[in-house]
Design a protein around this motif. Structure first.
Motif, PDB file in Angstrom:
ATOM      1  N   ARG A  78       0.823  -1.250   0.053  1.00  0.00           N
ATOM      2  CA  ARG A  78      -0.016  -0.059  -0.090  1.00  0.00           C
ATOM      3  C   ARG A  78       0.900   0.962   0.045  1.00  0.00           C
ATOM      4  O   ARG A  78       1.987   1.187   0.635  1.00  0.00           O
ATOM      5  CB  ARG A  78      -0.799  -0.032   1.232  1.00  0.00           C
ATOM      6  CG  ARG A  78      -2.015  -0.789   1.238  1.00  0.00           C
ATOM      7  CD  ARG A  78      -2.773  -0.553   2.536  1.00  0.00           C
ATOM      8  NE  ARG A  78      -3.401   0.475   2.624  1.00  0.00           N
ATOM      9  CZ  ARG A  78      -4.845   0.793   2.407  1.00  0.00           C
ATOM     10  NH1 ARG A  78      -5.436  -0.068   1.466  1.00  0.00           N
ATOM     11  NH2 ARG A  78      -5.436   2.119   2.499  1.00  0.00           N
ATOM     12  N   ARG A  79       0.394   2.301  -0.490  1.00  0.00           N
ATOM     13  CA  ARG A  79       0.972   3.564  -0.405  1.00  0.00           C
ATOM     14  C   ARG A  79       0.187   4.366   0.950  1.00  0.00           C
ATOM     15  O   ARG A  79      -1.098   4.511   1.028  1.00  0.00           O
ATOM     16  CB  ARG A  79       0.729   4.682  -1.678  1.00  0.00           C
ATOM     17  CG  ARG A  79       1.378   3.902  -2.803  1.00  0.00           C
ATOM     18  CD  ARG A  79       1.195   4.958  -4.071  1.00  0.00           C
ATOM     19  NE  ARG A  79      -0.193   5.065  -4.294  1.00  0.00           N
ATOM     20  CZ  ARG A  79      -0.492   5.834  -5.094  1.00  0.00           C
ATOM     21  NH1 ARG A  79       0.166   6.727  -6.110  1.00  0.00           N
ATOM     22  NH2 ARG A  79      -2.126   6.095  -5.566  1.00  0.00           N
ATOM     23  N   VAL A  80       1.198   4.824   1.756  1.00  0.00           N
ATOM     24  CA  VAL A  80       0.592   5.614   2.877  1.00  0.00           C
ATOM     25  C   VAL A  80       1.117   7.001   2.886  1.00  0.00           C
ATOM     26  O   VAL A  80       2.445   7.029   2.902  1.00  0.00           O
ATOM     27  CB  VAL A  80       0.788   4.736   4.286  1.00  0.00           C
ATOM     28  CG1 VAL A  80       0.432   5.541   5.576  1.00  0.00           C
ATOM     29  CG2 VAL A  80       0.348   3.344   4.120  1.00  0.00           C
ATOM     30  N   TYR A 106       2.276   2.043 -10.439  1.00  0.00           N
ATOM     31  CA  TYR A 106       1.761   0.831 -10.137  1.00  0.00           C
ATOM     32  C   TYR A 106       0.362   1.018  -9.794  1.00  0.00           C
ATOM     33  O   TYR A 106      -0.330  -0.012  -9.818  1.00  0.00           O
ATOM     34  CB  TYR A 106       2.773   0.190  -9.294  1.00  0.00           C
ATOM     35  CG  TYR A 106       2.444  -1.349  -9.112  1.00  0.00           C
ATOM     36  CD1 TYR A 106       2.620  -2.278  -9.607  1.00  0.00           C
ATOM     37  CD2 TYR A 106       1.895  -1.414  -7.553  1.00  0.00           C
ATOM     38  CE1 TYR A 106       2.485  -3.661  -9.371  1.00  0.00           C
ATOM     39  CE2 TYR A 106       1.469  -2.763  -7.076  1.00  0.00           C
ATOM     40  CZ  TYR A 106       1.521  -3.805  -7.955  1.00  0.00           C
ATOM     41  OH  TYR A 106       1.436  -5.037  -7.705  1.00  0.00           O
ATOM     42  N   PHE A 107       0.019   1.800  -8.856  1.00  0.00           N
ATOM     43  CA  PHE A 107      -1.048   2.053  -8.161  1.00  0.00           C
ATOM     44  C   PHE A 107      -2.277   2.694  -8.760  1.00  0.00           C
ATOM     45  O   PHE A 107      -3.410   2.965  -8.106  1.00  0.00           O
ATOM     46  CB  PHE A 107      -0.769   2.752  -6.715  1.00  0.00           C
ATOM     47  CG  PHE A 107      -0.053   2.018  -5.902  1.00  0.00           C
ATOM     48  CD1 PHE A 107      -0.569   0.759  -4.953  1.00  0.00           C
ATOM     49  CD2 PHE A 107       1.291   2.028  -5.472  1.00  0.00           C
ATOM     50  CE1 PHE A 107       0.209  -0.039  -4.243  1.00  0.00           C
ATOM     51  CE2 PHE A 107       2.250   1.265  -5.056  1.00  0.00           C
ATOM     52  CZ  PHE A 107       1.597   0.278  -3.916  1.00  0.00           C
ATOM     53  N   ALA A 108      -2.017   3.378  -9.902  1.00  0.00           N
ATOM     54  CA  ALA A 108      -2.862   3.979 -10.696  1.00  0.00           C
ATOM     55  C   ALA A 108      -4.036   3.239 -11.005  1.00  0.00           C
ATOM     56  O   ALA A 108      -3.928   2.002 -11.620  1.00  0.00           O
ATOM     57  CB  ALA A 108      -2.254   4.556 -12.110  1.00  0.00           C
ATOM     58  N   ARG A 109      -5.153   3.802 -10.925  1.00  0.00           N
ATOM     59  CA  ARG A 109      -6.430   3.136 -11.373  1.00  0.00           C
ATOM     60  C   ARG A 109      -6.663   2.772 -13.006  1.00  0.00           C
ATOM     61  O   ARG A 109      -5.970   3.674 -13.695  1.00  0.00           O
ATOM     62  CB  ARG A 109      -7.564   3.914 -11.134  1.00  0.00           C
ATOM     63  CG  ARG A 109      -7.784   4.057  -9.665  1.00  0.00           C
ATOM     64  CD  ARG A 109      -8.857   3.690  -9.057  1.00  0.00           C
ATOM     65  NE  ARG A 109      -9.055   3.568  -7.603  1.00  0.00           N
ATOM     66  CZ  ARG A 109      -9.725   4.434  -6.914  1.00  0.00           C
ATOM     67  NH1 ARG A 109     -10.443   5.230  -7.573  1.00  0.00           N
ATOM     68  NH2 ARG A 109      -9.626   4.591  -5.384  1.00  0.00           N
ATOM     69  N   LYS A 111      -8.195   2.698 -16.806  1.00  0.00           N
ATOM     70  CA  LYS A 111      -9.104   3.305 -17.506  1.00  0.00           C
ATOM     71  C   LYS A 111     -10.232   2.732 -17.633  1.00  0.00           C
ATOM     72  O   LYS A 111     -11.385   3.430 -17.577  1.00  0.00           O
ATOM     73  CB  LYS A 111      -8.312   3.700 -18.935  1.00  0.00           C
ATOM     74  CG  LYS A 111      -7.104   4.405 -18.792  1.00  0.00           C
ATOM     75  CD  LYS A 111      -7.554   6.047 -18.428  1.00  0.00           C
ATOM     76  CE  LYS A 111      -6.131   6.732 -18.449  1.00  0.00           C
ATOM     77  NZ  LYS A 111      -5.895   7.793 -17.267  1.00  0.00           N
ATOM     78  N   GLU A 112     -10.401   1.608 -17.755  1.00  0.00           N
ATOM     79  CA  GLU A 112     -11.763   0.658 -17.914  1.00  0.00           C
ATOM     80  C   GLU A 112     -12.638   0.992 -16.689  1.00  0.00           C
ATOM     81  O   GLU A 112     -13.768   0.989 -16.870  1.00  0.00           O
ATOM     82  CB  GLU A 112     -11.534  -0.809 -18.297  1.00  0.00           C
ATOM     83  CG  GLU A 112     -10.659  -1.143 -19.081  1.00  0.00           C
ATOM     84  CD  GLU A 112      -9.163  -1.063 -19.203  1.00  0.00           C
ATOM     85  OE1 GLU A 112      -8.851  -1.630 -18.129  1.00  0.00           O
ATOM     86  OE2 GLU A 112      -8.337  -0.767 -19.964  1.00  0.00           O
ATOM     87  N   ALA A 113     -11.960   0.944 -15.594  1.00  0.00           N
ATOM     88  CA  ALA A 113     -12.681   1.118 -14.343  1.00  0.00           C
ATOM     89  C   ALA A 113     -13.500   2.542 -14.297  1.00  0.00           C
ATOM     90  O   ALA A 113     -14.666   2.488 -13.560  1.00  0.00           O
ATOM     91  CB  ALA A 113     -12.034   0.945 -13.168  1.00  0.00           C
ATOM     92  N   ALA A 114     -12.861   3.550 -14.734  1.00  0.00           N
ATOM     93  CA  ALA A 114     -13.316   4.765 -14.651  1.00  0.00           C
ATOM     94  C   ALA A 114     -14.525   4.990 -15.642  1.00  0.00           C
ATOM     95  O   ALA A 114     -15.321   6.062 -15.683  1.00  0.00           O
ATOM     96  CB  ALA A 114     -12.343   5.786 -15.002  1.00  0.00           C
ATOM     97  N   LYS A 115     -15.000   4.252 -16.494  1.00  0.00           N
ATOM     98  CA  LYS A 115     -15.836   4.359 -17.596  1.00  0.00           C
ATOM     99  C   LYS A 115     -17.522   3.920 -17.197  1.00  0.00           C
ATOM    100  O   LYS A 115     -18.200   3.681 -18.023  1.00  0.00           O
ATOM    101  CB  LYS A 115     -15.396   3.769 -18.742  1.00  0.00           C
ATOM    102  CG  LYS A 115     -14.297   4.375 -19.573  1.00  0.00           C
ATOM    103  CD  LYS A 115     -14.151   3.763 -20.805  1.00  0.00           C
ATOM    104  CE  LYS A 115     -12.654   4.109 -21.559  1.00  0.00           C
ATOM    105  NZ  LYS A 115     -12.285   3.687 -22.437  1.00  0.00           N
ATOM    106  N   ASP A 116     -17.591   3.512 -15.773  1.00  0.00           N
ATOM    107  CA  ASP A 116     -18.758   3.264 -15.476  1.00  0.00           C
ATOM    108  C   ASP A 116     -19.648   4.392 -15.427  1.00  0.00           C
ATOM    109  O   ASP A 116     -19.347   5.385 -15.185  1.00  0.00           O
ATOM    110  CB  ASP A 116     -18.830   2.661 -14.131  1.00  0.00           C
ATOM    111  CG  ASP A 116     -17.994   1.483 -13.960  1.00  0.00           C
ATOM    112  OD1 ASP A 116     -17.887   0.625 -14.937  1.00  0.00           O
ATOM    113  OD2 ASP A 116     -17.612   0.970 -12.829  1.00  0.00           O
ATOM    114  N   GLY A 117     -20.966   4.213 -16.388  1.00  0.00           N
ATOM    115  CA  GLY A 117     -21.642   5.315 -16.564  1.00  0.00           C
ATOM    116  C   GLY A 117     -22.683   5.629 -15.514  1.00  0.00           C
ATOM    117  O   GLY A 117     -22.750   5.052 -14.429  1.00  0.00           O
ATOM    118  N   GLU A 118     -23.331   6.885 -15.613  1.00  0.00           N
ATOM    119  CA  GLU A 118     -24.040   7.149 -14.694  1.00  0.00           C
ATOM    120  C   GLU A 118     -25.503   6.242 -14.725  1.00  0.00           C
ATOM    121  O   GLU A 118     -25.929   6.064 -13.748  1.00  0.00           O
ATOM    122  CB  GLU A 118     -24.744   8.727 -15.398  1.00  0.00           C
ATOM    123  CG  GLU A 118     -25.327   9.382 -14.052  1.00  0.00           C
ATOM    124  CD  GLU A 118     -25.733  10.809 -14.324  1.00  0.00           C
ATOM    125  OE1 GLU A 118     -27.028  11.036 -14.343  1.00  0.00           O
ATOM    126  OE2 GLU A 118     -24.776  11.499 -15.211  1.00  0.00           O
TER     127      GLU A 118
END
Length: 178
Positions: A78-80, A106-109, A111-118
């Motif tokens: 983890r990053r702390v 390495y810990f960046a989210r 891009k596919e996870a951010a595309k969840d729509g409204e």
């Protein structure tokens, strides 16, 4: 009331061009002297508060890379933020642990996870459980294997890392030596 009606159109010549701004590159914050790679830290906030972890390195962003090890107390890589840890005087020799490949990217989210729509948000379905990638599991195992050997070399350290840090009403933290 004004004598003349305000015009609907303003000429473009009046608009001044934007001045060039220069962004100053921020230097990462300095790491406290008491926090070095191999220092046992106590986490003060977040999901794993009260857990003792081993500091592996300081990342470029100024955050600390820590691990439980996962097998001992369930804390993954983890990053702390250093503001949320207490450094103890206990040290672990982490020469055999290779964390050079682990960076802030390495810990960046993904891009596919951010595309969840409204629409998906308002569907009312149960939230999807977090999926840990195979690469993260492999990296955790690689780091833990080396870290567990270092922990086993010091007597009672495994039990110390497994124990949770707590304070009772009679404890005086300002008088404690960590």
């Amino acid at each position: 009331m004004t004598a003349t009606k305000t015009p609907r159109y303003y000429p473009a010549e009046d608009i001044k061009p934007a001045k060039a701004t220069y962004r100053v590159k921020q230097n990462p914050p300095r790491i406290r002297k008491s926090i070095t790679p191999g220092t046992v830290l106590i986490l003060l906030a977040g999901r794993f508060r009260g857990k003792r972890v081993v500091c592996l390195k300081a990342l470029e962003s100024g955050l600390l890379l820590v691990s439980g090890p996962y097998k001992i107390n369930g804390v993954p890589l983890r990053r702390v933020n250093q503001a949320y840890v207490i450094a103890t005087s206990t040290k672990v020799d982490i020469k055999g642990v290779d964390v050079s490949s682990i960076t802030d990217e390495y810990f960046a989210r993904s891009k596919e996870a951010a595309k969840d729509g409204e629409e998906e948000f308002f569907q009312g379905d149960a939230p999807k459980p977090a999926v840990v990638s195979d690469q993260r599991k492999a990296d955790q195992k690689k780091v833990d294997d080396a870290l567990l050997k270092a922990v086993a070399a010091v007597p009672m350290l495994e039990a110390y890392l497994a124990a949770q840090f707590t304070l009772s009403s009679s404890d005086k933290p300002h008088l404690m030596k960590f």
